[in-house]
Design a protein around this motif. Sequence first.
Motif, short mmCIF file in Angstrom:
data_model
loop_
_atom_site.label_atom_id
_atom_site.label_comp_id
_atom_site.label_asym_id
_atom_site.label_seq_id
_atom_site.Cartn_x
_atom_site.Cartn_y
_atom_site.Cartn_z
N ALA A 397 0.82 -1.14 -0.06
CA ALA A 397 0.02 -0.06 -0.07
C ALA A 397 0.93 1.27 -0.09
CB ALA A 397 -0.85 -0.02 1.26
N ASP A 398 1.91 1.19 0.81
CA ASP A 398 2.74 2.30 0.97
C ASP A 398 3.44 2.81 -0.38
OD1 ASP A 398 2.21 2.75 3.60
OD2 ASP A 398 4.02 1.61 4.37
N PHE A 399 3.66 2.15 -1.44
CA PHE A 399 4.29 1.94 -2.50
C PHE A 399 3.35 1.61 -3.63
CE2 PHE A 399 7.78 1.11 0.33
CZ PHE A 399 8.79 2.28 -0.12
N HIS A 400 2.14 1.72 -3.37
CA HIS A 400 1.16 1.84 -4.56
C HIS A 400 1.44 0.64 -5.62
CE1 HIS A 400 0.07 5.65 -3.25
NE2 HIS A 400 1.14 6.32 -3.26
N LEU A 401 1.52 -0.61 -4.85
CA LEU A 401 1.55 -1.78 -5.55
C LEU A 401 0.70 -2.81 -5.22
CD1 LEU A 401 5.77 -2.17 -4.81
CD2 LEU A 401 4.59 -1.46 -7.08
N ARG A 418 11.34 -0.31 -9.51
CA ARG A 418 12.44 0.29 -8.40
C ARG A 418 11.69 0.56 -7.05
NH1 ARG A 418 16.43 0.52 -6.86
NH2 ARG A 418 17.67 1.30 -8.54
N ARG A 419 10.05 0.93 -7.28
CA ARG A 419 9.48 0.88 -5.96
C ARG A 419 9.45 -0.51 -5.36
NH1 ARG A 419 5.57 3.75 -9.00
NH2 ARG A 419 4.01 2.25 -8.52
N LEU A 420 9.20 -1.55 -6.04
CA LEU A 420 9.37 -3.01 -5.66
C LEU A 420 10.61 -3.27 -4.93
CD1 LEU A 420 8.02 -5.53 -4.89
CD2 LEU A 420 8.62 -6.24 -7.47
N SER A 421 11.66 -2.87 -5.63
CA SER A 421 12.88 -3.30 -4.95
C SER A 421 13.27 -2.70 -3.56
CB SER A 421 14.00 -2.87 -6.18
OG SER A 421 14.32 -1.52 -5.97
N PRO A 438 18.20 4.93 -5.36
CA PRO A 438 16.95 4.66 -4.98
C PRO A 438 15.73 5.44 -5.88
CG PRO A 438 17.71 6.04 -3.20
CD PRO A 438 19.02 5.62 -4.19
N THR A 439 16.02 6.60 -6.25
CA THR A 439 14.99 7.51 -6.51
C THR A 439 14.81 7.49 -8.19
OG1 THR A 439 16.17 9.63 -6.28
CG2 THR A 439 14.60 8.60 -4.49
N PHE A 440 15.97 6.99 -9.09
CA PHE A 440 16.03 7.22 -10.41
C PHE A 440 15.00 6.57 -11.19
CE2 PHE A 440 18.23 3.18 -11.45
CZ PHE A 440 17.57 2.66 -12.39
N GLY A 441 14.33 7.17 -12.04
CA GLY A 441 13.19 6.75 -12.72
C GLY A 441 11.80 7.00 -12.18
N GLN A 442 11.83 7.72 -11.24
CA GLN A 442 10.49 7.88 -10.36
C GLN A 442 9.86 9.17 -10.53
OE1 GLN A 442 9.21 5.44 -8.37
NE2 GLN A 442 10.74 4.16 -9.27
N ASP A 443 8.63 9.24 -10.65
CA ASP A 443 7.86 10.52 -10.75
C ASP A 443 8.08 11.33 -9.25
OD1 ASP A 443 5.57 9.70 -8.70
OD2 ASP A 443 4.86 8.77 -10.65
N ALA A 444 7.66 12.47 -9.45
CA ALA A 444 8.13 13.49 -8.09
C ALA A 444 7.39 12.77 -6.99
CB ALA A 444 7.41 14.97 -8.41
N ALA A 445 5.99 12.41 -7.20
CA ALA A 445 4.87 12.03 -5.89
C ALA A 445 5.58 10.57 -5.53
CB ALA A 445 3.70 11.80 -6.54
N THR A 446 5.95 9.91 -6.39
CA THR A 446 6.57 8.69 -5.63
C THR A 446 7.90 8.75 -4.98
OG1 THR A 446 5.47 7.47 -7.38
CG2 THR A 446 7.28 6.35 -6.53
#
Length: 532
Positions: A397-401, A418-421, A438-446
Motif C-alpha cells: 500500500a505504501d508503494f502503490h503496488l 524500483r518501488r518494488l525493490s 533509489p529514486t532514479f526513474g521515479q515521478d515526483a510524487a513517488t
Amino acid sequence: MNEGTKTPFLGCERVSVQFFDRETPVLKEMSVQIEEKESVLLLGPSGSGKSTLAQVLSGIIPRSIEAWMKGNVYRPERVGVMFQDPDAQFCMLTVEDEIAFSLENRRVPPAQMRGEIQRLMREVRLDLPLNKQIAELSGGLKQRLALACLLALEPDVLFFDEPTAQLDPENTRLVLQDIAQLRGEKTLVVIEHKLESVMEWIDRVLLFGPDGSLQGTGKPEDVLRDHAQAIRDYGIWTPRMWPVTWEELLRDPQHELAQRLQSTPPAPNPVDKTEPLLEVRELRMSYRGGANVWSDVNVSVQPGEWVAVMGPNGAGKSTFLKAVGGLLPVSGGQVLLKGKELGKYKPEALYDRVGFVFQNPEHQFIADTVYEEVAFGGKLARWPQEQVERETTQLLADFHLEALASKNPFTLSQGQKRRLSVAGMLLKNQELLLLDEPTFGQDAATTRELVERIRERNENGTTVMMATHDVELVAETASRVLVFAEHGLLFDGTPQELFTQPDLLARAALIEPLAYEYRRRQAAQEEGSVYA
C-alpha cells in the motif's frame, strides 16, 4: 500537424495496448501525430504508458515485446532507440566494433568504416581509443557511444527513454546537449525526468494521465501553465526553474520560487556517537588489470546517520556500497560492522543487519509475484504468517503496488520495479540500509513517498547509506556526504560544506542545489557582482 488524408510521418490512431498479465490496458484509444523533424516530450507519472507509447511507435511492441494491441501505427522505415541502460543495447566488446556493427547494418563498405567511425565519435565528443573496452567506460561515455551507434544507422526518428537516468549532472548536461543538437535534423521523441535542460528545445509536450490517457498537448510553456493543477496532482516532475530566469528571481525576493529557495533545510537527526556501526579502514579496490578504482578510503559511520555517496560516473560509488555490504571482495583494507569484520559474519546473520537495494532492480528479484517478492524476507526469517501478511500488505500500500500484487516483477514498468525493490528491502528493520540510486526513474510524487518511507526508518534508528546523483535529494535528506572522485575519497563532510565549494563540485562532476545557487547569486548581487 498533417491534415486531410495524408499519412502522418509518425503516429498512431486509436491504439490500445494491454500486456497479457494485466487486467486493464496500459494505453487506451491513443491517437498521436508527430511531424517530421519535430521534437516531442512525453510527460507523465510513473507507469502512465510513456515508454509503452514509445515502444509502439518505434515498433518494439509487438515485434520484440509481446502484448495485445489494436489500432494503426505509422512510422518511417529507420528508427533508433536509446534506453536508460546503454549496456542493454551493446553487443560488441570495443568502441570501434560497436559502431562498426551499426555501419554493417547499413552495408557501409569496410574501407569507409574507419573514417565514418571517427566522424561519429567526434560528433558526440567521444575522445577515446578505438580499441577501448566498452566495459571500462563510465555511464556517460556509454550513453554517448550508444548515441553514436544510433546515428550510424542514419535513422529518421530517434527515441530517447530516460537517457540520463543513471548519469551524474555533468554527463547529463553533455548527453542532453548532444541530443539537443539534433533538433531540426531528426524527429526526436523524448522521455525524461530531468527537464531543466530539455524544455528549451522541445517543440511539443504530450501530457499523460495515470490511466494511460492523453490529457493535453501543446507547447511546453502552455502545457505547464494550462495543466498546472493536474501536473501537481499526478506528481509529475517540473523544471527546477524554467521558464523563470535568475534575473527575475534576484529582482523579486517575494517570487514564489525565491521564497521557497530561501527556506532553511531541515536539521539532520541526532546520531549516537558512542560506537561506530560501520568502519572502513584503508580500503582499496582495484580493477583486474591492477589499476585502482579507489584506495586509502577511511570512513566511520555512526548509528542513525544518513550518508549520501556521490561522485561522477565511474568513480566507484556502487562498488563502495557493494564492498561495505559484503557483496564484493575488496583488494585491501578492512570493513567492520559493529566492530566485527564482514568476513566473520555468517551470510544470514549479516543480512539480518544489512539491506541492499541495487541500482538495477531486476538484479534482486527472486520471486514470481510482487507479493512474494516483498514477503520473501519475512518468510525466510520464519515470521508468523499473520505478521508476514500484515507487513507485506502495508508495504504494498505504501508503494502503490497493491493492484500489482499478483504480477510478475519483471513485467512492471521501470518506476514500479524500483518501488518494488525498495519495498522488499524495507520489510525487515535492518540496522544498515544501502541504497544504490533509489529514486532514479521515479515521478515526483513517488519519490517524495519513497523518501518519506526511508526517512521514517532513519528516524527509528536505521542507518542509511545512499548512492545518488540527485543533489536536491542530498541537500534535503543527508546528514553527511562522501564524494568519490580521482581514484579516492575526495570529500567527507556535511552537505552544507560540500555545496559551498564550487571547485570541489566541478572536480566531482556535481552541481549546486538550486537553493545554494540562489543564495550564492543573491550574496554576489548584494556585493555588486555581475553575472554573465
